[in-house]
Design a protein around this motif. Sequence first.
Motif, mmCIF file in Angstrom:
data_model
loop_
_atom_site.group_PDB
_atom_site.id
_atom_site.type_symbol
_atom_site.label_atom_id
_atom_site.label_comp_id
_atom_site.label_asym_id
_atom_site.label_seq_id
_atom_site.Cartn_x
_atom_site.Cartn_y
_atom_site.Cartn_z
ATOM 1 N N VAL A 121 -78.875 -52.382 24.915
ATOM 2 C CA VAL A 121 -77.565 -52.969 24.655
ATOM 3 C C VAL A 121 -76.576 -51.861 24.308
ATOM 4 C CG1 VAL A 121 -76.260 -54.539 23.166
ATOM 5 C CG2 VAL A 121 -78.641 -55.076 23.765
ATOM 6 N N THR A 122 -75.403 -51.919 24.928
ATOM 7 C CA THR A 122 -74.299 -51.040 24.553
ATOM 8 C C THR A 122 -73.321 -51.882 23.742
ATOM 9 O OG1 THR A 122 -74.539 -49.701 26.540
ATOM 10 C CG2 THR A 122 -72.414 -49.590 25.415
ATOM 11 N N TRP A 123 -73.103 -51.475 22.502
ATOM 12 C CA TRP A 123 -72.247 -52.239 21.599
ATOM 13 C C TRP A 123 -70.811 -51.774 21.745
ATOM 14 C CZ3 TRP A 123 -74.102 -56.524 19.850
ATOM 15 C CH2 TRP A 123 -75.485 -56.647 19.749
ATOM 16 N N LEU A 124 -69.996 -52.623 22.397
ATOM 17 C CA LEU A 124 -68.583 -52.358 22.646
ATOM 18 C C LEU A 124 -67.756 -53.123 21.615
ATOM 19 C CD1 LEU A 124 -66.293 -51.220 24.504
ATOM 20 C CD2 LEU A 124 -66.467 -53.377 25.763
ATOM 21 N N TRP A 125 -67.279 -52.413 20.620
ATOM 22 C CA TRP A 125 -66.459 -53.012 19.571
ATOM 23 C C TRP A 125 -65.016 -52.954 20.038
ATOM 24 C CZ3 TRP A 125 -62.936 -50.803 15.879
ATOM 25 C CH2 TRP A 125 -62.639 -51.641 14.797
ATOM 26 N N THR A 126 -64.396 -54.113 20.251
ATOM 27 C CA THR A 126 -63.074 -54.180 20.875
ATOM 28 C C THR A 126 -62.025 -54.714 19.913
ATOM 29 O OG1 THR A 126 -64.095 -54.503 23.036
ATOM 30 C CG2 THR A 126 -61.794 -55.145 22.819
ATOM 31 N N VAL A 127 -60.864 -54.063 19.938
ATOM 32 C CA VAL A 127 -59.724 -54.468 19.115
ATOM 33 C C VAL A 127 -58.471 -54.529 19.974
ATOM 34 C CG1 VAL A 127 -60.669 -53.515 16.976
ATOM 35 C CG2 VAL A 127 -59.217 -52.081 18.429
ATOM 36 N N ASN A 128 -57.511 -55.298 19.522
ATOM 37 C CA ASN A 128 -56.204 -55.300 20.174
ATOM 38 C C ASN A 128 -55.452 -54.027 19.812
ATOM 39 O OD1 ASN A 128 -55.981 -57.856 21.587
ATOM 40 N ND2 ASN A 128 -56.068 -58.791 19.566
ATOM 41 N N VAL A 129 -54.543 -53.626 20.698
ATOM 42 C CA VAL A 129 -53.728 -52.460 20.382
ATOM 43 C C VAL A 129 -52.824 -52.779 19.198
ATOM 44 C CG1 VAL A 129 -53.747 -51.459 22.699
ATOM 45 C CG2 VAL A 129 -51.962 -53.105 22.095
ATOM 46 N N ILE A 130 -52.517 -51.747 18.447
ATOM 47 C CA ILE A 130 -51.610 -51.884 17.309
ATOM 48 C C ILE A 130 -50.240 -52.295 17.841
ATOM 49 C CG2 ILE A 130 -50.396 -50.621 15.490
ATOM 50 C CD1 ILE A 130 -52.953 -48.859 15.267
ATOM 51 N N ASP A 131 -49.686 -53.331 17.258
ATOM 52 C CA ASP A 131 -48.373 -53.835 17.654
ATOM 53 C C ASP A 131 -47.665 -54.302 16.386
ATOM 54 O OD1 ASP A 131 -46.130 -55.097 18.663
ATOM 55 O OD2 ASP A 131 -47.237 -56.664 19.704
#
Length: 145
Positions: free
Chosen positions: A17-27
């Motif tokens: 498993v590759t753990w891809l921690w995703t966030v929205n861009v700072i806005d």
Amino acid sequence: AWRHIVSVFRRQGAANVTWLWTVNVIDHDGHILSPDPWWPGNSYVNWIGLDGYYSKRSLTFAPLFGPTIKAVRRLTLDPVLISETAAPAGSAQPAKIASLFAGIRAYGLLGFVWFNAPGHQDWRMAGRASFTAFRRGAKTYRPGS
């Protein structure tokens, strides 16, 4: 919750498993601030994902993704993938596509995933110039370069 799920997978022996921690861009206008408070820690993440859209005609790669990349780099040196992005169909779309490829190269990122779907905003790639820009960028693309 993130750490719990990763721990469950590890206890079950899931090593593929590759753990891809995703966030929205700072806005700051949309009140999406730095991802620091949600960072689960290096031992729970393999890659960082960023979601950001060229929602304004004036946006280029650096103002859209740069602040978040900088914030993430304070947390980790893990590889970064633009995990969800697009630009609305129209005359500015080819320039946004070229901006994506240039930004990926300039920041040494893994690449990007284009959100190619209609909805409230039509994010599909459209028009000969957009496809030409994509082919041109893909032809010279080298991951992490």
